[in-house]
Design an enzyme around this catalytic site. Structure first.
Site, mmCIF file in Angstrom:
data_model
loop_
_atom_site.group_PDB
_atom_site.id
_atom_site.type_symbol
_atom_site.label_atom_id
_atom_site.label_comp_id
_atom_site.label_asym_id
_atom_site.label_seq_id
_atom_site.Cartn_x
_atom_site.Cartn_y
_atom_site.Cartn_z
ATOM 1 N N HIS A 1 3.770 27.072 13.610
ATOM 2 C CA HIS A 1 2.448 26.808 14.167
ATOM 3 C C HIS A 1 1.620 26.190 13.055
ATOM 4 O O HIS A 1 1.446 26.793 12.000
ATOM 5 C CB HIS A 1 1.803 28.104 14.655
ATOM 6 C CG HIS A 1 0.451 27.893 15.261
ATOM 7 N ND1 HIS A 1 0.244 27.854 16.620
ATOM 8 C CD2 HIS A 1 -0.758 27.667 14.698
ATOM 9 C CE1 HIS A 1 -1.039 27.636 16.856
ATOM 10 N NE2 HIS A 1 -1.670 27.512 15.707
ATOM 11 N N CYS A 2 1.166 24.982 13.262
ATOM 12 C CA CYS A 2 0.458 24.276 12.208
ATOM 13 C C CYS A 2 -1.042 24.298 12.474
ATOM 14 O O CYS A 2 -1.507 23.674 13.427
ATOM 15 C CB CYS A 2 0.943 22.827 12.129
ATOM 16 S SG CYS A 2 0.230 21.916 10.750
ATOM 17 N N PRO A 3 -1.834 24.996 11.667
ATOM 18 C CA PRO A 3 -3.279 25.002 11.909
ATOM 19 C C PRO A 3 -3.921 23.652 11.624
ATOM 20 O O PRO A 3 -4.956 23.333 12.211
ATOM 21 C CB PRO A 3 -3.793 26.073 10.956
ATOM 22 C CG PRO A 3 -2.723 26.278 9.949
ATOM 23 C CD PRO A 3 -1.441 25.858 10.563
#
Lengths: 140, 409
Positions: free
Chosen positions: B162-164
């Site tokens: 999950h890439c912020p």
């Protein structure tokens, strides 16, 4: 409305459902297990079921294949900074439409006349192939 | 006439949707705006100040290449951030019931022989044994390489991470856009940095370096931004190049799924064998469409009433939920929204006015670490409890909300 109230069952919604699971032995590609469900005995012949499933698996294999057409399509889309995907369907989507037409045709000609209905796996997130037995209810 | 409700409005995960379901992002997307503004501001300064000088004194190809690079970076960024990463739709109640049945039966047979812990299934993928885990939230056995993202509360196929920075998960459907984004961003960074240096040096030929910097302060800003970000971006690009060539996900690499461990003959069954083939598969392979059908309309139930059905009859399947649904294109509408602490969201309060018998939700932590809440199970059901499993089985009790009744559409 109390929790225990049982609403009147509609004729087609309360039916027995069989689920054909995905076959992962060849990887994560979409493929369904070609196991004949015993609940279909007497309704659909094993060879007919097997043929339908093999055709379906073949259509999915074609969608997921790494053909030169797929490569060219992806490279072309990349060159247009992926704006091309806003205008056209990918090859995979076209194959899924083919699957949908095949299942409709099979339902019309083979399955529904014998009281069975196939649900397009796309409606179930490509997790399972759902088979509904139309004339039997599972007294819920 | 009840208002038509689109499926994204009743989506059970924590994603946010924009443009009437066309755009799908994670719940917390603040850092994405930071990423966007950093890129736009730096590029804007570049086009506004350095390009003007360089186009005149060197060649107009410099701004042209810059524009092409910038557009490619933004396009891949938007594709990564706004598209469905490969979310697996949650199972229908019938499917969940079927799986529960299958899980329970093997445990009661042949006591004394070794049996694998419940909630896992083993498959052999091209000769390698892979364990499929059961997802308590989505009520499915996760396909190989899928993983559940606790931030988005979805199972994602070929889950990478999950890439912020892009405000979304990176999974099967958007990995190539993510990879091309960081690759093109590193090229853009280096390009801007090189052009800025060229600009300052050319100016410094006429004058000294300090005056050159005073004449073009924007260049200093760009140089600083590029200098500090280029290391991590290039590092990330290099790491993902390694992942793409070995056909692994970040998740698998971190867990060491395919390294030689415990003396087993571990290998990666998904790898095509050669670096080129792996790269081609990742970058140019087939793209499946989104399985979510976000903009489709929810098929309304026959009665607009809300139903919570609990099975009292022990003869029935223990996970019986009397949720009616149409055959094709059915959506089982659930009201099981949870916020980050796993408690009910405010939506549930509205439901009390709609005669839903609301039962107290209990909060639990699933074996894979996600916190969720559910309705308590029926007392007549006995689910075996193992050391891994702290909750007493999942029930398919859901509140069917016909959102056509909702006034907040």
């Amino acid at each position: 409305m109390s929790e225990m109230e049982n609403l009147a069952a509609l004729p087609v919604n309360q039916c027995i459902k069989i689920f054909v699971q995905r076959d992962f032995t060849d990887g994560t590609a979409v493929k369904f297990q070609n196991k004949y469900p015993p609940e279909l005995r007497g309704k659909i012949e094993e060879s007919q079921f097997s043929q339908t499933l093999n055709t379906l698996n073949g259509l999915y294999a074609e969608a997921e294949s790494l053909s030169s057409r797929t490569y060219c399509e992806s490279c072309f889309a990349c060159l247009t900074a992926y704006l091309a995907y806003l205008c056209m369907d990918t090859y995979y989507e076209k194959c899924l439409k083919k699957v949908n037409r095949y299942i409709e045709e099979q339902n019309k000609t083979v399955y529904v006349p014998r009281g069975v209905m196939l649900v397009d796996p796309v409606e179930r997130g490509l997790r399972v192939l759902e088979i509904c037995l139309l004339n039997e209810t599972n007294h819920r | 006439m009840p208002k038509k409700v689109r499926k994204w409005e009743v989506f059970p995960g924590k994603n946010k949707f924009y443009c009437n379901g066309r755009i799908m992002m994670a719940k917390q997307s603040g850092i994405f705006y930071l990423t966007c503004s950093l890129i736009v501001v730096t590029s804007g300064l570049f086009f506004g100040f350095d390009c003007v000088y360089l186009a005149e004194h060197v060649t107009p190809a410099i701004p042209a290449i810059g524009v092409a690079l910038f557009l490619f970076v933004m396009s891949t960024l938007f594709r990564t951030s706004f598209s469905d990463p490969g979310v697996i739709p949650r199972s229908t109640p019938d499917e969940a019931a079927e799986i529960e049945k299958q899980i329970e039966v093997p445990n009661t047979s042949s006591p004394g022989t070794y049996r694998p812990p419940p909630r896992t299934r083993e498959v052999v993928v091209k000769g390698q044994v892979i364990k499929l885990k059961y997802c308590f939230t989505c009520k499915i056995f996760r396909p190989p390489r899928a993983s559940h993202c606790s931030l988005c509360d979805n199972c994602v196929e070929r889950f990478d991470h999950h890439c912020p920075w892009v405000g979304n998960c990176v999974g099967k459907r958007n990995y190539r856009y993510f990879y091309l984004f960081i690759l093109s961003l590193s090229v853009l960074c280096i390009y801007i940095f090189a052009c800025v240096l060229t600009h300052l040096i050319l100016r410094a030929q006429n004058d000294n370096f300090l005056n050159a910097m005073k004449e073009s302060p924007a260049s200093i800003v760009e140089a600083i931004i590029c200098f500090f970000s280029v290391w991590s971006i290039i590092g990330l690009a290099g790491f993902h190049t390694y992942l793409a060539t070995s056909e692994q996900t970040t998740n698998e690499d971190i867990k060491g799924s395919f390294t030689a461990k415990r003396g087993q003959d571990n290998f990666n069954p998904y790898s095509k064998g050669s670096i080129i083939k792996n790269c081609m598969t990742v970058l140019c392979g087939p793209t499946a469409p989104s399985l979510l059908d976000r903009r489709g309309f929810v098929v309304p139930e026959v009665s607009q009433a809300l139903v919570v059905q609990v099975s009292e009859n022990p003869e029935k399947e223990h996970n019986s939920v009397n949720v009616r649904h149409e055959y094709y294109g059915s959506t089982n509408i659930t009201n099981q929204k949870t916020n980050s602490t796993g408690m009910n969201t405010a939506d549930d309060i509205n439901n009390e006015s709609k005669n839903v018998a609301k039962r107290e939700m209990i909060t639990y932590q699933t074996p894979d670490g996600t916190v969720n809440s559910k309705l308590p199970p029926n007392s007549d059901i006995v689910i075996p409890i193992t050391s891994e499993n702290t909750e007493s089985g999942t029930k398919g009790e859901k509140t069917v909300v016909s959102r056509g009744c909702s006034t907040e559409y």
